[in-house]
Design an enzyme around this catalytic site. Structure first.
Site, PDB file in Angstrom:
ATOM      1  N   ARG A   1      14.078  16.730 -18.433  1.00 17.46           N
ATOM      2  CA  ARG A   1      15.332  16.502 -19.156  1.00 17.46           C
ATOM      3  C   ARG A   1      16.371  17.555 -18.781  1.00 17.46           C
ATOM      4  O   ARG A   1      16.062  18.728 -18.595  1.00 17.46           O
ATOM      5  CB  ARG A   1      15.047  16.575 -20.662  1.00 17.46           C
ATOM      6  CG  ARG A   1      16.262  16.410 -21.531  1.00 17.46           C
ATOM      7  CD  ARG A   1      15.871  15.870 -22.875  1.00 17.46           C
ATOM      8  NE  ARG A   1      15.574  16.935 -23.836  1.00 17.46           N
ATOM      9  CZ  ARG A   1      15.297  16.703 -25.126  1.00 17.46           C
ATOM     10  NH1 ARG A   1      15.249  15.473 -25.591  1.00 17.46           N
ATOM     11  NH2 ARG A   1      15.039  17.704 -25.934  1.00 17.46           N
TER      12      ARG A   1
ATOM     13  N   ARG B   1       7.282  24.334 -29.115  1.00 19.54           N
ATOM     14  CA  ARG B   1       8.001  23.375 -29.952  1.00 19.54           C
ATOM     15  C   ARG B   1       7.089  22.237 -30.401  1.00 19.54           C
ATOM     16  O   ARG B   1       7.193  21.758 -31.525  1.00 19.54           O
ATOM     17  CB  ARG B   1       9.214  22.814 -29.199  1.00 19.54           C
ATOM     18  CG  ARG B   1      10.424  23.738 -29.274  1.00 19.54           C
ATOM     19  CD  ARG B   1      11.425  23.479 -28.192  1.00 19.54           C
ATOM     20  NE  ARG B   1      12.021  22.163 -28.258  1.00 19.54           N
ATOM     21  CZ  ARG B   1      12.459  21.475 -27.200  1.00 19.54           C
ATOM     22  NH1 ARG B   1      12.341  21.980 -25.994  1.00 19.54           N
ATOM     23  NH2 ARG B   1      13.015  20.303 -27.360  1.00 19.54           N
TER      24      ARG B   1
ATOM     25  N   ARG C   1      13.130  19.033 -40.929  1.00 18.00           N
ATOM     26  CA  ARG C   1      12.066  19.450 -40.014  1.00 18.00           C
ATOM     27  C   ARG C   1      10.916  20.125 -40.742  1.00 18.00           C
ATOM     28  O   ARG C   1       9.905  20.457 -40.123  1.00 18.00           O
ATOM     29  CB  ARG C   1      12.611  20.490 -39.037  1.00 18.00           C
ATOM     30  CG  ARG C   1      13.365  19.983 -37.828  1.00 18.00           C
ATOM     31  CD  ARG C   1      12.455  19.829 -36.658  1.00 18.00           C
ATOM     32  NE  ARG C   1      12.843  20.464 -35.411  1.00 18.00           N
ATOM     33  CZ  ARG C   1      13.811  20.078 -34.590  1.00 18.00           C
ATOM     34  NH1 ARG C   1      14.618  19.124 -34.921  1.00 18.00           N
ATOM     35  NH2 ARG C   1      13.982  20.678 -33.444  1.00 18.00           N
TER      36      ARG C   1
END
Ligand code: ADP
Ligand code: ZN
Length: 213
Positions: free
Chosen positions: A127, A171, A88
Protein backbone atom coordinates in the site's frame (compact mmCIF):
# COMPACT_ATOMS: atom_id res chain seq x y z
CA UNK A 1 -26.40 6.31 6.57
CA UNK A 2 -24.69 6.16 9.94
CA UNK A 3 -22.20 3.33 10.10
CA UNK A 4 -19.19 2.13 12.00
CA UNK A 5 -16.66 0.24 9.89
CA UNK A 6 -14.73 -2.39 11.82
CA UNK A 7 -11.94 -4.53 10.46
CA UNK A 8 -8.21 -5.08 10.76
CA UNK A 9 -5.75 -2.59 9.27
CA UNK A 10 -5.81 -3.28 5.53
CA UNK A 11 -9.31 -4.79 5.54
CA UNK A 12 -10.49 -2.01 3.25
CA UNK A 13 -12.40 0.28 5.63
CA UNK A 14 -11.21 3.44 3.88
CA UNK A 15 -11.94 2.17 0.38
CA UNK A 16 -15.41 0.93 1.34
CA UNK A 17 -16.15 4.22 3.14
CA UNK A 18 -15.18 6.24 0.04
CA UNK A 19 -17.49 4.16 -2.16
CA UNK A 20 -20.35 4.56 0.33
CA UNK A 21 -20.03 8.36 0.55
CA UNK A 22 -20.85 8.49 -3.18
CA UNK A 23 -24.25 6.88 -2.56
CA UNK A 24 -25.89 9.38 -0.24
CA UNK A 25 -23.42 12.13 0.66
CA UNK A 26 -22.58 10.72 4.09
CA UNK A 27 -19.15 11.92 5.24
CA UNK A 28 -16.21 9.61 5.84
CA UNK A 29 -14.54 10.28 9.17
CA UNK A 30 -11.14 8.61 9.48
CA UNK A 31 -9.36 9.15 12.78
CA UNK A 32 -6.14 7.95 11.10
CA UNK A 33 -6.44 10.69 8.42
CA UNK A 34 -7.24 13.35 11.04
CA UNK A 35 -4.21 12.30 13.11
CA UNK A 36 -1.85 12.13 10.11
CA UNK A 37 -2.93 15.63 9.04
CA UNK A 38 -2.25 16.89 12.58
CA UNK A 39 1.21 15.30 12.62
CA UNK A 40 2.01 16.83 9.24
CA UNK A 41 0.78 20.27 10.34
CA UNK A 42 2.79 20.00 13.57
CA UNK A 43 -0.15 20.88 15.81
CA UNK A 44 -0.34 20.10 19.52
CA UNK A 45 -2.57 17.11 18.71
CA UNK A 46 -0.03 15.90 16.16
CA UNK A 47 2.81 16.16 18.66
CA UNK A 48 0.83 14.15 21.20
CA UNK A 49 -0.11 11.40 18.73
CA UNK A 50 3.06 11.00 16.69
CA UNK A 51 5.15 8.56 18.74
CA UNK A 52 2.30 6.09 19.33
CA UNK A 53 1.34 6.14 15.66
CA UNK A 54 4.84 5.55 14.41
CA UNK A 55 5.18 2.52 16.69
CA UNK A 56 1.84 1.07 15.56
CA UNK A 57 0.35 1.63 19.04
CA UNK A 58 -2.98 3.32 19.73
CA UNK A 59 -3.33 6.97 20.63
CA UNK A 60 -5.02 7.56 24.01
CA UNK A 61 -8.80 7.20 24.27
CA UNK A 62 -9.11 10.72 25.75
CA UNK A 63 -7.36 12.36 22.82
CA UNK A 64 -9.51 10.41 20.33
CA UNK A 65 -12.80 11.15 22.09
CA UNK A 66 -11.99 14.87 22.13
CA UNK A 67 -11.42 14.80 18.35
CA UNK A 68 -14.54 12.76 17.66
CA UNK A 69 -16.92 14.75 19.80
CA UNK A 70 -15.89 17.94 17.98
CA UNK A 71 -16.07 16.21 14.58
CA UNK A 72 -19.50 14.63 15.11
CA UNK A 73 -20.93 18.02 16.11
CA UNK A 74 -19.98 19.53 12.75
CA UNK A 75 -22.97 20.27 10.51
CA UNK A 76 -21.87 18.02 7.62
CA UNK A 77 -22.51 14.97 9.84
CA UNK A 78 -26.26 15.67 9.60
CA UNK A 79 -26.32 13.93 6.23
CA UNK A 80 -24.81 10.78 7.77
CA UNK A 81 -21.33 9.52 8.59
CA UNK A 82 -19.06 6.53 8.10
CA UNK A 83 -16.68 6.00 10.98
CA UNK A 84 -13.44 4.54 9.62
CA UNK A 85 -10.91 3.51 12.26
CA UNK A 86 -13.02 4.53 15.23
CA UNK A 87 -13.95 3.20 17.77
CA UNK A 88 -10.86 1.04 18.31
CA UNK A 89 -11.19 0.07 22.00
CA UNK A 90 -14.05 -0.89 24.31
CA UNK A 91 -13.77 2.40 26.25
CA UNK A 92 -14.08 4.31 22.94
CA UNK A 93 -17.14 2.22 21.99
CA UNK A 94 -18.77 2.93 25.37
CA UNK A 95 -17.95 6.63 25.14
CA UNK A 96 -19.31 6.78 21.58
CA UNK A 97 -22.56 5.16 22.68
CA UNK A 98 -22.96 7.80 25.36
CA UNK A 99 -21.98 10.63 22.98
CA UNK A 100 -24.50 9.56 20.31
CA UNK A 101 -27.24 9.30 22.92
CA UNK A 102 -26.43 12.87 23.98
CA UNK A 103 -26.53 14.03 20.36
CA UNK A 104 -29.77 12.13 19.76
CA UNK A 105 -28.26 10.15 16.90
CA UNK A 106 -28.86 6.47 16.12
CA UNK A 107 -26.47 4.14 14.28
CA UNK A 108 -27.71 2.00 11.40
CA UNK A 109 -25.07 -0.71 11.83
CA UNK A 110 -21.53 -1.62 12.82
CA UNK A 111 -20.08 -3.42 9.81
CA UNK A 112 -17.28 -5.92 10.38
CA UNK A 113 -15.12 -6.46 7.28
CA UNK A 114 -13.56 -9.93 7.46
CA UNK A 115 -10.46 -10.44 5.33
CA UNK A 116 -7.93 -13.33 5.58
CA UNK A 117 -4.64 -12.42 7.29
CA UNK A 118 -2.48 -13.29 4.22
CA UNK A 119 -4.49 -10.85 2.09
CA UNK A 120 -4.11 -8.15 4.73
CA UNK A 121 -0.34 -8.59 5.04
CA UNK A 122 0.12 -8.50 1.29
CA UNK A 123 -2.06 -5.38 0.95
CA UNK A 124 -0.35 -3.44 3.72
CA UNK A 125 3.18 -4.01 2.52
CA UNK A 126 2.25 -2.92 -1.02
CA UNK A 127 0.00 0.00 0.00
CA UNK A 128 1.12 3.56 -0.74
CA UNK A 129 -0.58 6.78 0.41
CA UNK A 130 -0.63 10.37 -0.87
CA UNK A 131 0.84 12.65 1.82
CA UNK A 132 -1.38 15.54 0.72
CA UNK A 133 -4.89 14.13 0.05
CA UNK A 134 -4.69 10.64 1.60
CA UNK A 135 -5.53 8.86 -1.68
CA UNK A 136 -4.60 5.19 -1.46
CA UNK A 137 -2.60 3.27 -4.07
CA UNK A 138 -1.11 -0.19 -4.33
CA UNK A 139 2.15 -0.83 -6.14
CA UNK A 140 0.84 -4.17 -7.47
CA UNK A 141 -2.86 -3.61 -8.15
CA UNK A 142 -3.35 0.16 -8.40
CA UNK A 143 -0.13 2.12 -8.94
CA UNK A 144 -0.30 5.88 -9.60
CA UNK A 145 0.04 6.77 -13.31
CA UNK A 146 3.40 8.43 -12.61
CA UNK A 147 5.49 6.60 -10.01
CA UNK A 148 5.44 8.36 -6.64
CA UNK A 149 3.00 11.10 -7.72
CA UNK A 150 -0.69 11.27 -6.80
CA UNK A 151 -3.11 11.09 -9.79
CA UNK A 152 -5.63 13.25 -7.97
CA UNK A 153 -3.57 16.10 -6.51
CA UNK A 154 0.05 15.75 -7.65
CA UNK A 155 1.19 15.14 -4.05
CA UNK A 156 3.94 12.69 -3.11
CA UNK A 157 2.86 9.05 -2.85
CA UNK A 158 4.81 7.24 -0.14
CA UNK A 159 4.84 4.25 2.17
CA UNK A 160 3.47 5.30 5.57
CA UNK A 161 5.88 5.36 8.53
CA UNK A 162 3.74 2.72 10.22
CA UNK A 163 3.81 0.40 7.19
CA UNK A 164 7.17 -1.15 7.86
CA UNK A 165 6.97 -4.90 8.52
CA UNK A 166 7.57 -4.38 12.23
CA UNK A 167 4.89 -1.72 12.69
CA UNK A 168 2.39 -3.68 10.57
CA UNK A 169 2.78 -6.78 12.70
CA UNK A 170 2.41 -4.59 15.82
CA UNK A 171 -0.77 -2.99 14.42
CA UNK A 172 -2.29 -6.41 13.68
CA UNK A 173 -1.52 -7.58 17.24
CA UNK A 174 -3.00 -4.40 18.70
CA UNK A 175 -6.08 -4.94 16.52
CA UNK A 176 -6.58 -8.49 17.84
CA UNK A 177 -6.14 -7.43 21.43
CA UNK A 178 -7.95 -4.09 21.57
CA UNK A 179 -10.34 -3.81 18.63
CA UNK A 180 -11.53 -7.35 17.77
CA UNK A 181 -13.59 -7.45 21.03
CA UNK A 182 -15.80 -4.69 19.57
CA UNK A 183 -17.39 -7.30 17.30
CA UNK A 184 -19.00 -8.90 20.37
CA UNK A 185 -19.88 -5.49 21.78
CA UNK A 186 -21.85 -4.51 18.67
CA UNK A 187 -23.38 -7.97 18.34
CA UNK A 188 -24.76 -7.53 21.86
CA UNK A 189 -26.06 -4.08 20.86
CA UNK A 190 -27.94 -5.72 17.97
CA UNK A 191 -26.02 -3.60 15.45
CA UNK A 192 -23.50 -6.03 13.97
CA UNK A 193 -23.35 -6.75 10.24
CA UNK A 194 -20.59 -9.33 9.74
CA UNK A 195 -19.45 -9.69 6.13
CA UNK A 196 -16.80 -11.54 4.13
CA UNK A 197 -15.14 -8.62 2.40
CA UNK A 198 -13.29 -10.38 -0.43
CA UNK A 199 -13.35 -7.08 -2.34
CA UNK A 200 -14.62 -3.59 -1.59
CA UNK A 201 -17.37 -4.03 -4.20
CA UNK A 202 -18.64 -7.18 -2.47
CA UNK A 203 -18.61 -5.33 0.85
CA UNK A 204 -20.50 -2.32 -0.53
CA UNK A 205 -23.15 -4.61 -2.08
CA UNK A 206 -23.67 -6.44 1.21
CA UNK A 207 -24.03 -3.15 3.09
CA UNK A 208 -26.51 -1.76 0.54
CA UNK A 209 -28.57 -4.94 0.69
CA UNK A 210 -28.63 -4.81 4.49
CA UNK A 211 -29.72 -1.16 4.56
CA UNK A 212 -32.11 -1.53 1.63
CA UNK A 213 -30.51 1.28 -0.41
P1 ADP B 1 -5.17 1.39 9.80
O1 ADP B 1 -4.72 1.24 8.41
O2 ADP B 1 -4.30 0.72 10.80
O3 ADP B 1 -6.63 1.14 9.99
P2 ADP B 1 -5.47 4.19 10.55
O4 ADP B 1 -5.13 5.13 9.48
O5 ADP B 1 -6.89 3.98 10.90
O6 ADP B 1 -4.77 2.84 10.16
O7 ADP B 1 -4.70 4.59 11.88
C1 ADP B 1 -3.30 4.84 11.92
C2 ADP B 1 -2.84 5.01 13.36
O8 ADP B 1 -3.52 6.13 13.96
C3 ADP B 1 -3.15 3.84 14.29
O9 ADP B 1 -2.17 2.84 14.21
C4 ADP B 1 -3.17 4.54 15.65
O10 ADP B 1 -1.88 4.84 16.11
C5 ADP B 1 -3.84 5.86 15.32
N1 ADP B 1 -5.32 5.79 15.47
C6 ADP B 1 -6.24 5.94 14.47
N2 ADP B 1 -7.50 5.82 14.93
C7 ADP B 1 -7.39 5.58 16.27
C8 ADP B 1 -8.31 5.36 17.33
N3 ADP B 1 -9.66 5.35 17.10
N4 ADP B 1 -7.83 5.14 18.58
C9 ADP B 1 -6.50 5.16 18.83
N5 ADP B 1 -5.57 5.36 17.88
C10 ADP B 1 -5.99 5.57 16.61
ZN1 ZN C 1 -3.15 13.30 -3.50
Amino acid sequence: MRLILLGAPGAGKGTVAKQLTAIDGSVQISTGDILRAAVKAGTELGRRAEAAMKAGELVSDDLIMGIMEARLREPDCQSGFLLDGFPRTLPQAEALKELLARLGVQLDAAVNLNVPREVILDRLTTRRTCVDCGAIYNIKSKPPKVEGICDQCGGKVVQRDDETEEAISKRLDVYQEKTAPLVDFYRAEGLLLDIQATSSEVAVQAIRAHLGI
